[in-house]
Design an enzyme around this catalytic site. Structure first.
Site, short mmCIF file in Angstrom:
data_model
loop_
_atom_site.label_atom_id
_atom_site.label_comp_id
_atom_site.label_asym_id
_atom_site.label_seq_id
_atom_site.Cartn_x
_atom_site.Cartn_y
_atom_site.Cartn_z
N LYS A 149 -3.29 -5.31 -2.00
CA LYS A 149 -4.31 -4.12 -2.04
C LYS A 149 -5.28 -4.57 -3.05
O LYS A 149 -5.34 -4.23 -4.14
CB LYS A 149 -3.70 -2.86 -2.33
CG LYS A 149 -4.38 -1.75 -1.68
CD LYS A 149 -3.77 -0.52 -1.37
CE LYS A 149 -4.50 0.68 -1.49
NZ LYS A 149 -5.25 0.84 -0.31
N GLU A 182 -4.57 -3.46 12.13
CA GLU A 182 -4.29 -1.93 11.65
C GLU A 182 -5.91 -1.57 11.73
O GLU A 182 -6.56 -2.30 12.44
CB GLU A 182 -3.72 -2.04 10.33
CG GLU A 182 -4.52 -3.02 9.24
CD GLU A 182 -4.40 -2.75 7.77
OE1 GLU A 182 -3.77 -1.90 7.37
OE2 GLU A 182 -4.78 -3.77 6.99
#
Ligand code: PXG
Length: 290
Positions: A149, A182
């Site tokens: 992330k 995703e």
């Protein structure tokens, strides 16, 4: 608003970092988006664990321990009288030179901002949202690994721009092989014949904390959940589809690339999972006000 930077709180106007911070110069850093519900920080341990995994992946030496970072998040919520809110936790590589070498950055910075976020209009939670597939593919594992992330979100931002250009709020990103990975800031699920499916993490997704919570809730409800490679065909022909993320929670998807999903309304299982998730968020988490 009070912002935590490296152990101190600053007013919003004075919450500043150096222009020589490599977080700004190179997107060299990592972050977490965390929610507080009902006076508790939801899934705090999971978020701090993932933060430390991101740090390890980019060889960033954390300037605080796991316990200290957790405390900084809770303290920042308390300092801002947050009961229900959104926390952005950012770790930058720190101040360095104009060259990209991270070894020149002596100390990473820890920033905690506690505010609010509303990602999608309430109407979409009732009626479902339309999404599209976009041309920008998800990062390769062999490049900036999509599990990190990182502060370098440009790949997802390009996909978001493509979604906006198509008049929708979120987009499916495929991987380089053409399988569904995703969305730009959410994981994706489908239901087909009573079974639930989500792409495997190896397809190129963030290891979503909401994703993991929803898988657990579904299994508690007796729903079989597996993680096979999924194609757009599988999504188009699903009975139900929804997205998960800290900010989005669980949001029903009723149209993908112009194809109506199921009967065009949020599905019964999606509704049940939304209720289960809402009660979980209300009942669990790290207390802000002991
Ligand atoms: N995939 C990606 C690429 C994400 O960035 C998720 C999945 C969902 O993960 P969690 O752990 O939150 O269930 C994310 C997280 C925003 C925003 O402003 C989006 C995220 C986090 C913070 C802010 O759109 N997405």
């Amino acid at each position: 608003m009070k912002v935590f930077i490296d152990g101190q709180f600053y007013d919003e106007a004075n919450a500043k970092i150096s222009v020589f911070d490599h977080g700004l110069l190179y997107g060299d850093g990592i972050f977490e988006g965390i929610r507080a519900y009902n006076g508790r920080v939801f899934k705090l341990k999971e978020h701090i664990d993932r933060l430390f995994c991101s740090a390890k992946a980019i060889l960033l030496t954390m300037p605080m321990t796991h316990a200290e970072v957790s405390k900084a998040v809770v303290d920042t919520c308390r300092e801002n009288n947050i009961r229900d809110g959104y926390v952005r936790l950012v770790i930058t590589r720190g101040v360095g030179t104009l060259g990209l070498n991270p070894n020149k950055c002596k100390l990473a910075s820890v920033i905690v901002i506690a505010g609010t976020i509303q990602l999608y209009p309430e109407e979409m939670y009732q009626n479902g949202m339309a999404i599209v597939t976009v041309p920008t593919v998800r990062n390769l594992h062999s490049a900036v690994n999509p599990a990190i992330k990182s502060l370098n979100y440009l790949n997802n931002i390009l996909a978001k721009i493509e979604a906006n250009n198509a008049g929708v709020e979120e987009a499916i990103m495929l991987n380089s092989e053409g399988y569904v990975a995703e969305c730009t800031g959410d994981n994706i699920f489908i239901l087909k014949d009573g079974k639930m499916f989500t792409p495997p993490l190896s397809a190129g997704a963030l290891y979503g904390i909401t994703r993991a919570a929803v898988v657990e809730l579904a299994r508690q409800q007796g729903i079989e959940v597996t993680e096979p490679n999924l194609t757009r065909y599988d999504i188009f022909n699903a009975d139900e589809c929804f997205l998960t993320g800290t900010a989005a929670e669980i949001i029903p998807v009723t149209k993908v690339d112009g194809r109506i999903i199921g009967d065009g309304k949020p599905g019964a299982t999606t509704h049940r999972l939304i209720s289960a998730y809402r009660s979980l968020t209300k009942q669990s988490g790290e207390p802000i006000y002991p």
